[in-house]
Design an enzyme around this catalytic site. Structure first.
Site, PDB file in Angstrom:
ATOM      1  CE  LYS A 114      -3.811  -1.954   2.772  1.00  0.00           C
ATOM      2  NZ  LYS A 114      -4.939  -1.680   1.858  1.00  0.00           N
ATOM      3  NE  ARG A 136     -11.001  -9.717  -2.162  1.00  0.00           N
ATOM      4  CZ  ARG A 136     -11.308  -8.751  -3.024  1.00  0.00           C
ATOM      5  NH1 ARG A 136     -11.639  -9.054  -4.270  1.00  0.00           N
ATOM      6  NH2 ARG A 136     -11.297  -7.490  -2.648  1.00  0.00           N
TER       7      ARG A 136
END
Length: 503
Positions: A286, A360
């Site tokens: 990130k 996920r």
């Protein structure tokens, strides 16, 4: 803080101790351009028309959110009266009441008032009852008094003096309101736990810390807890979960916390919470700006723990299982790389196109594990996608489900709890974006409808039971000057479970 309930019919001059009993302050409401009624009318009569004169002079016009203290009031037992502007009576609904309650608490918390009589819950609120009003007022107060000072060397002393609140209600509402007050305090306690966990830094709130928190809840509330470590996770063939944790020195934990409030054989509701205690993005690193807020990537897990704490305090009559896969997502020489293919517990192979789509991956194995409980319903909660923030901002949590009945229950609970959610599509057409040339599916579907394709990914692992997904990326915490965890969606989840239990 102590909350108590007393019945009062203000049309009879404020029966009992409300007018004559000693109190630091009575809180009453004044509608804009309306004659005085209820508690305001009774106090006005007892004080020789004091409130009427103030309204006539323009010192209190009833504008929504305005407040005015009347000090040293004679004719009643309370030393002060707090007038709260309510706005137009025909527009006085859920939001207007919530705003009025917060305005009242802010005014009171800025003083040394220790005991308050709160009469706003008896106001006519559109489509809402007195029990809802009392619970909402308690949650508003607890939100305003929450402080996170655990990590400061010299914590600032709590600014409030308020210790006791007495809610004035109609006699016919007394029983329901007492239950609501108990529920409100329990929900607030659960939210505080969720906030605390979210606000703790990643070097303190590790996967092991979350596991120890679950163990403490089990001891305190007589719950059943099981924590699986590396070897057990490997034995279960949770390859998707293990792919995320490979680059971290912190060991992963798979937490199973069970609350048994219903019949032994009754199917439980399963809550699955994403527990990434810090998310760097892994190899798909990130940007540095704002990365500190990735300590909040475990707020789904925190909300599961907070919700179970709340329902345990309530003694809710149903069975609930909390499942929390928790780990860090870190870059390292042995970390999962973009393009790697991993095998989930369900046997599906997944091409990891972006290691920052890690939530996920840990959730899909947890959702497969959830099937062994033969659940009545499964709800997963996750700070899953930035795309959900783009779609819904910071007001509504994103709700996804193919089960209309379950989605309807959650939406009803969100409205009742004042913890809003908005249902987004989960059509099969979106599944095409998850196609992979090399595996059964990819872990991302590109930028279009990013929150939808994330939910579509999770749906592949939920055929065995009714399932819904809550994306709380925009609602679990605030940035900027108000930076901190919000405790959401504990109110929504708790109300959903209260409704399921029929309590």
């Amino acid at each position: 803080m102590d909350f108590s309930i007393k019945a009062c019919d203000w049309s009879k001059g404020g029966e009992g101790p409300f007018l004559t009993g000693k109190s630091d302050c009575i809180v009453v409401g004044v509608f804009e351009a309306q004659t005085l009624s209820g508690a305001a009318f009774a106090i006005d009569a007892a004080t020789g028309g004091l409130i009427s004169r103030i309204v006539k002079a323009g010192d209190m016009d009833g504008k929504a959110g305005s407040t005015l203290f009347l000090p040293e009031v004679s004719g009643i037992g309370a030393s002060r009266v707090l007038l709260v502007g309510l706005g137009k009576q025909d527009a006085f609904g859920q939001k207007a009441y919530g705003d009025a309650a917060k305005a009242a608490w802010r005014a009171i918390l800025g003083t040394k008032i220790a005991q308050v009589t709160f009469a706003l819950a008896q106001l006519p609120i559109k489509d809402r009852s007195a029990d809802w009003a009392v619970r909402t007022a308690i949650l508003a107060l607890r939100e305003l008094t929450y402080r996170f000072t655990q990590m400061k060397s010299k914590p600032e002393p709590a600014p409030r003096a308020l210790r006791r609140v007495v809610f004035s209600v109609d006699a016919g509402d007394e029983k329901a309101v007492k239950l609501a007050a108990k529920q409100g305090a329990a929900i607030a306690n659960g939210m505080d736990l969720t906030r605390d966990l979210g606000n703790l830094p990643g070097n303190v709130c590790t996967p092991t810390y979350l596991a120890n928190t679950a163990k403490k809840l089990a001891r305190d509330w007589k719950l059943k807890v099981e924590v699986l470590g590396d070897r057990q996770i490997e034995a279960l063939k949770m390859g998707a979960f293990l792919a995320v944790t490979k680059g971290s020195v912190e060991p992963p934990q798979f937490i199973v916390l069970q609350y048994q409030g219903g019949a032994a054989k009754a199917a439980p509701v399963v809550l699955v919470g994403k527990g990434i205690t810090f998310d760097t993005g892994g190899i798909s690193l990130k940007p540095g700006e704002g990365m500190d807020e990735m300590k909040y990537d475990m707020c789904g897990a925190g909300s599961v723990l907070g919700t179970i704490r709340a329902i345990a305090e309530m003694g809710l009559k149903l069975n609930v299982v909390g499942i929390i896969p928790t780990c860090e997502n870190m870059p390292a020489g042995n970390a999962t790389k973009p393009g790697d293919i991993v095998t989930s517990m369900a046997g599906l192979t997944i091409e990891v196109l972006n290691t920052d789509a890690e939530g996920r991956l840990i959730l899909c194995d947890a959702l497969t594990y959830a099937a062994r409980f033969k659940p009545a319903a499964v709800v997963d909660i996750a700070t899953l996608t930035g795309a959900c923030i783009i779609a819904l901002g910071h007001h509504n949590s994103g709700l996804f489900s193919k089960d209309d009945a379950l989605a309807g229950e959650l939406l009803d609970a969100s409205r009742e709890a004042g913890d809003p959610a908005w249902r987004l599509p989960l059509d099969d057409e979106y599944q095409d974006q998850l196609k992979s040339n090399f595996a059964d599916l990819a872990n991302i579907g590109g930028r279009p409808a990013g929150s939808v394709t994330a939910a579509c990914f999770l749906s592949r692992f939920t055929d065995a039971y009714p399932w819904a997904h809550l994306d709380i990326a925009g609602t679990a915490w605030k940035s900027g000057a108000a930076k901190g965890a919000t405790g959401r969606p504990v109110p929504l989840l708790t109300q959903f479970l209260i409704d399921r239990a029929g309590q």
